[in-house]
Design a protein around this motif. Structure first.
Motif, short mmCIF file in Angstrom:
data_model
loop_
_atom_site.label_atom_id
_atom_site.label_comp_id
_atom_site.label_asym_id
_atom_site.label_seq_id
_atom_site.Cartn_x
_atom_site.Cartn_y
_atom_site.Cartn_z
N LEU A 1 8.27 39.49 32.79
CA LEU A 1 7.66 38.18 33.03
C LEU A 1 7.66 37.84 34.51
O LEU A 1 6.71 37.24 35.02
N ASP B 1 5.51 30.64 25.26
CA ASP B 1 4.96 31.07 26.55
C ASP B 1 5.81 30.48 27.66
O ASP B 1 6.25 29.32 27.55
N PRO B 2 6.08 31.22 28.74
CA PRO B 2 6.89 30.69 29.84
C PRO B 2 6.34 29.39 30.42
O PRO B 2 7.11 28.55 30.92
N GLY B 3 5.02 29.22 30.36
CA GLY B 3 4.42 28.02 30.91
C GLY B 3 4.87 26.74 30.22
O GLY B 3 4.71 25.64 30.77
N GLU B 4 5.43 26.86 29.01
CA GLU B 4 5.89 25.69 28.28
C GLU B 4 7.27 25.22 28.76
O GLU B 4 7.71 24.12 28.41
N SER C 1 4.95 39.92 36.17
CA SER C 1 3.60 39.45 35.86
C SER C 1 3.27 38.12 36.52
O SER C 1 2.12 37.69 36.50
N GLY C 2 4.28 37.47 37.11
CA GLY C 2 4.07 36.17 37.73
C GLY C 2 4.21 35.01 36.77
O GLY C 2 4.10 33.84 37.17
N LYS C 3 4.48 35.29 35.48
CA LYS C 3 4.67 34.20 34.52
C LYS C 3 6.03 33.53 34.68
O LYS C 3 6.23 32.41 34.19
N ALA C 4 6.96 34.21 35.34
CA ALA C 4 8.25 33.62 35.70
C ALA C 4 8.38 33.68 37.21
O ALA C 4 7.94 34.64 37.85
N ARG D 1 12.49 42.00 29.06
CA ARG D 1 11.41 41.01 28.95
C ARG D 1 11.43 40.04 30.13
O ARG D 1 10.36 39.70 30.66
N ALA E 1 6.67 29.03 39.23
CA ALA E 1 6.79 29.13 37.78
C ALA E 1 8.26 29.04 37.38
O ALA E 1 9.15 29.35 38.18
#
Length: 337
Positions: free
Chosen positions: A110, A65-68, A113-116, A106, A6
């Motif tokens: 992230l 959202d980090p996915g972007e 949570s695994g989003k980063a 923040r 990610a």
């Protein structure tokens, strides 16, 4: 199948310091330096103004959202969240400290949570952050608390192109250091180092050199007995676990070029013993890596440098190296290597 980590979360650091301009330059040089996609938490106006001080035309891509971040990365610097403050380089203020703490908090959430894929932290002014609720001695301890770990489980490693070092004791008065050096501390930190270098740096059997405390590593007890009574027994115990550990080495000779070829990391007894050689050899490319965490965390090995912020004088080498190293470590974790 190729596993892609990610995007990395970058915390802004103190917005009045040099971090925003260095982050902007890192994005501008992303292709040249082979950087993995990253995004910054907050501070869009600060980043834009900081980039202008270096003559960088920085397009900002707001993301929700980090996915972007990965798809936006080629078009501009992705920035997550609307939190911002008035750019005021060289003059730290409460407003900036609040933004810095939000960004750090923040970004860490992230990563957890695994989003980063990991977090790269910009330098902070601890005295200013303390005014807005920051209670830890530094960002390393903040990360340990966020991960639910005791502070001693978060091990600071300084890494550059020429050398890696770990201070056994960190921000301690020199007079207090001998009493803090114990077999247990040496053994625990060495195990963390060995595990982290295998997982994050692709070194399955890292060679760890341990320094002595005293001149000439004590010279058989003539200049101190810590080597005989504490350090050598710890090394023997670690060797019995099949870890590649040597020492105690005289610190005045260990960092010569022909000696550095013999080890992958040096475990040093106190702060300056570890930091003087790395800053002498790799000042502009030194990275602070936190070992022992469930997330990847790196930071440039320098401070806020308020005196030169906004003047286009600061080198971006350490920030670029920190982002590159975080990307490499995150990729190894994602691939399960």
């Amino acid at each position: 199948m190729t596993v892609i980590a990610a995007p990395l979360a970058v915390s802004l650091g103190d917005p009045s310091g040099i971090a925003p301009e260095l982050i902007a330059e890192a994005w501008a040089r992303r292709e040249e330096c082979g950087l993995a996609p990253f995004f910054v938490v907050g501070g869009a106006n600060v980043l834009r103004a900081a980039a202008a001080t270096r003559g960088i035309d920085l397009p900002i891509v707001p993301i929700e959202d980090p996915g972007e971040a990965a798809s936006a990365f080629s078009d501009g610097l992705p920035v997550l969240g609307a939190q911002d403050c008035t750019p005021c380089f060289g003059s730290p203020a409460r407003e900036g400290a609040e933004l810095a703490l939000h960004s750090l908090t923040r970004a860490t959430e992230l990563a957890l949570s695994g989003k980063a894929g990991g977090v790269v932290t910009g330098p902070i002014a601890k005295s200013k952050l303390a005014q807005v609720g920051f209670t830890q001695p530094g960002q390393t301890e903040f990360l340990a608390d966020a991960c639910g770990l005791p502070h001693e489980s978060a091990v600071m490693m300084l890494a550059g192109p020429s050398l890696r070092t770990v201070p056994l004791t960190v921000h301690e008065a020199l007079a207090a250091v001998p009493a803090l050096i114990t077999r247990d501390l040496i053994e625990r930190k060495t195990r963390i180092i060995a595990s982290a270098l295998a997982r994050d740096f692709g070194l399955p059997a890292p060679r760890i050199a341990v320094t002595g405390l005293n001149p000439h590593a004590g010279e058989d007890g003539r200049m101190g007995r810590e080597e005989i009574e504490v350090i050598s027994p710890a090394i023997a115990a670690l060797q019995a676990e099949d870890l590649s550990v040597t020492g105690p080495h005289p610190a005045d000779a260990l960092f010569a070029a022909h000696e550095r070829e013999k080890f992958d990391v040096a475990l040093c007894m106190y702060h300056d013993q570890a930091l003087i050689p790395i800053k002498t050899l790799d000042f502009d490319q030194g990275v602070n890596v936190t070992l022992g965490l469930p997330i990847v965390r790196t930071s440039p090995d320098h401070g806020t440098a308020f005196g030169i912020a906004g003047k286009g004088m600061a080198s971006a080498g350490a920030m670029i190296a920190a982002i590159r190293m975080a990307g490499e470590c995150a990729a190894r974790r994602a691939a399960g290597l």
